[in-house]
Design a protein around this motif. Structure first.
Motif, PDB file in Angstrom:
ATOM      1  N   GLY A 170      -1.623  -3.897  -2.624  1.00 45.63           N
ATOM      2  CA  GLY A 170      -2.005  -3.596  -1.246  1.00 45.63           C
ATOM      3  C   GLY A 170      -3.386  -2.998  -1.094  1.00 45.63           C
ATOM      4  O   GLY A 170      -3.859  -2.825   0.024  1.00 45.63           O
ATOM      5  N   TYR A 171      -4.032  -2.647  -2.192  1.00 46.09           N
ATOM      6  CA  TYR A 171      -5.384  -2.089  -2.121  1.00 46.09           C
ATOM      7  C   TYR A 171      -6.382  -3.187  -2.467  1.00 46.09           C
ATOM      8  O   TYR A 171      -6.130  -3.988  -3.366  1.00 46.09           O
TER       9      TYR A 171
ATOM     10  N   THR B  45     -12.907   6.510  -3.191  1.00 48.42           N
ATOM     11  CA  THR B  45     -12.083   7.663  -2.838  1.00 48.42           C
ATOM     12  C   THR B  45     -12.940   8.909  -3.002  1.00 48.42           C
ATOM     13  O   THR B  45     -13.864   8.924  -3.818  1.00 48.42           O
TER      14      THR B  45
ATOM     15  N   LEU C  58      -2.178  -0.320  -7.799  1.00 46.07           N
ATOM     16  CA  LEU C  58      -1.029  -0.471  -6.907  1.00 46.07           C
ATOM     17  C   LEU C  58      -1.292  -1.664  -5.992  1.00 46.07           C
ATOM     18  O   LEU C  58      -2.433  -1.920  -5.612  1.00 46.07           O
TER      19      LEU C  58
ATOM     20  N   MET D  32       0.853  -1.193   0.000  1.00 47.84           N
ATOM     21  CA  MET D  32       0.000   0.000   0.000  1.00 47.84           C
ATOM     22  C   MET D  32       0.889   1.243   0.000  1.00 47.84           C
ATOM     23  O   MET D  32       1.923   1.281   0.649  1.00 47.84           O
ATOM     24  N   HIS D  33       0.473   2.249  -0.743  1.00 50.52           N
ATOM     25  CA  HIS D  33       1.219   3.499  -0.825  1.00 50.52           C
ATOM     26  C   HIS D  33       0.835   4.365   0.377  1.00 50.52           C
ATOM     27  O   HIS D  33      -0.310   4.775   0.503  1.00 50.52           O
ATOM     28  N   LEU D  34       1.791   4.633   1.256  1.00 48.76           N
ATOM     29  CA  LEU D  34       1.484   5.333   2.503  1.00 48.76           C
ATOM     30  C   LEU D  34       2.151   6.711   2.536  1.00 48.76           C
ATOM     31  O   LEU D  34       3.194   6.921   1.916  1.00 48.76           O
ATOM     32  N   PRO D  35       1.552   7.653   3.274  1.00 52.85           N
ATOM     33  CA  PRO D  35       2.138   8.998   3.341  1.00 52.85           C
ATOM     34  C   PRO D  35       3.414   9.017   4.168  1.00 52.85           C
ATOM     35  O   PRO D  35       3.633   8.151   5.021  1.00 52.85           O
ATOM     36  N   ASP D  36       4.245  10.029   3.932  1.00 50.47           N
ATOM     37  CA  ASP D  36       5.423  10.269   4.756  1.00 50.47           C
ATOM     38  C   ASP D  36       4.964  11.052   5.983  1.00 50.47           C
ATOM     39  O   ASP D  36       4.750  12.260   5.920  1.00 50.47           O
TER      40      ASP D  36
END
Ligand SMILES: [Zn+2]
Length: 131
Positions: A73-74, A80, A71, A1-5
């Motif tokens: 992980g989703y 959204t 992507l 999954m694309h996660l925020p910094d």
């Protein structure tokens, strides 16, 4: 999954708030909410900006239902959305909607924030229909 910094100093107070289950946004001394976070107020150009807690109440501005994730992980399908916080129509958050049947999705739908723990201990704000 694309996660925020969540450690980037510009947005770290937002993510720290989410960990405490609080939605926080920057607000200038002149009263303007400064969103997206930036070092100067877009209204008065001032730098006296502090993070304040907001109600977490919002309305639905727009949404997309995703049936195919590009992507890893989703898990589709998911929704959204851009939600408009009640404090200011210019405060729009990109987020996920949870618990809304397709037939109930409509512009202006009243929503409230909830928090979900993603991997790596990162807490994401999501929105659900207001009770
Ligand atoms: Zn200002």
């Amino acid at each position: 999954m694309h996660l925020p910094d969540v450690d980037w100093e510009v947005t770290r107070p937002f993510w720290d708030g989410c960990r405490r289950r609080e939605l926080r946004v920057p607000r200038c001394r002149c009263g303007t909410y400064v969103w997206y976070p930036q070092p100067r107020c877009p209204t008065c150009r001032g730098r006296e900006i502090s993070w304040v807690r907001v109600s977490g109440k919002a309305t639905l501005f727009t949404w997309t239902k995703v049936y195919r994730a590009f992507l890893p992980g989703y898990r589709p399908p998911f929704v959204t959305a851009l939600v408009e916080l009640v404090e200011d129509p210019k405060l729009r958050l990109a987020t996920y909607l949870r618990g809304v049947e397709d037939r109930k999705l409509s512009l202006g739908l009243p929503l409230e924030v909830d928090f979900e723990e993603a991997e790596a201990g990162i807490v994401l704000p999501v929105f659900r229909p207001a009770e």
